[in-house]
Design an enzyme around this catalytic site. Structure first.
Site, short mmCIF file in Angstrom:
data_model
loop_
_atom_site.label_atom_id
_atom_site.label_comp_id
_atom_site.label_asym_id
_atom_site.label_seq_id
_atom_site.Cartn_x
_atom_site.Cartn_y
_atom_site.Cartn_z
N HIS A 4 2.36 4.73 -61.77
CA HIS A 4 2.67 4.67 -63.20
C HIS A 4 2.61 3.22 -63.68
O HIS A 4 2.93 2.30 -62.94
CB HIS A 4 4.06 5.27 -63.48
CG HIS A 4 5.15 4.71 -62.63
ND1 HIS A 4 5.35 5.11 -61.31
CD2 HIS A 4 6.06 3.74 -62.87
CE1 HIS A 4 6.35 4.44 -60.80
NE2 HIS A 4 6.81 3.59 -61.72
N HIS B 295 4.11 0.49 -66.29
CA HIS B 295 5.24 0.18 -67.17
C HIS B 295 4.71 -0.60 -68.37
O HIS B 295 3.94 -1.55 -68.20
CB HIS B 295 6.24 -0.77 -66.48
CG HIS B 295 7.00 -0.17 -65.34
ND1 HIS B 295 8.34 0.17 -65.44
CD2 HIS B 295 6.63 0.12 -64.07
CE1 HIS B 295 8.75 0.64 -64.27
NE2 HIS B 295 7.74 0.62 -63.41
#
Ligand code: AMP
Ligand code: ZN
Length: 139
Positions: A100, A102
């Site tokens: 992922h 950020h």
């Protein structure tokens, strides 16, 4: 979908999240413990543990979504910039093993620093030529 993966369970809707964006391959949601107002996580829907497992199309989709969301975050929260990054591997601070990005919106005077504040090790700055050669050989 991996049954034992927290983010796969958020993406499938089995667990609740503050979803802000989704398309055929990407799911984005608010970080439950935000570093700043609007802190968002952007993940491929398909389970990959590490950034280096992604193919070129996955990377393009992930970073195009990150770009769009960065623009929207800066508009929505009147941020003047953002930190955009991936903790890749446990040693680098990755807590959830589903890749992922950020996006952390930043404002003047927020007290935060730049990406090099993540780590600062004693490194021989006189030997950058060898460093570059070593890396080029590995590419
Ligand atoms: P990382 O250390 O890069 O793996 O980041 C994991 C992030 O996931 C952390 O910033 C957590 O605050 C966030 N997080 C953990 N559980 C949830 C959740 N259920 N919903 C949203 N964000 C979460
Ligand atoms: Zn997963």
């Amino acid at each position: 979908m991996r049954e034992d993966c927290l983010f796969c369970r958020l993406i499938s809707g089995e667990l609740a999240s503050y979803k802000v964006y989704e398309d055929a391959s990407i799911f984005a949601f608010l970080d439950i413990n935000p570093a700043s107002e609007g802190h968002t996580l952007i993940a491929p829907k398909k389970h990959f543990e590490s950034f280096t497992e992604l193919g070129a199309e996955d990377v393009a989709a992930l970073f195009e979504a990150a770009r769009k969301i960065t623009l929207a975050l800066e508009k929505a929260f009147s941020a003047e910039g953002s930190n955009i990054g991936i903790n890749n591997g446990e040693v680098a601070g990755q807590e959830v093993p589903h890749v992922h990005v950020h996006v952390i919106p930043r404002k003047k005077g927020d007290g935060g620093r730049g990406i090099k504040s993540v780590v600062w090790t004693e490194t021989d700055r006189t030997d950058l030529e060898n460093m570059a050669e070593k890396l080029k050989k590995a590419l």
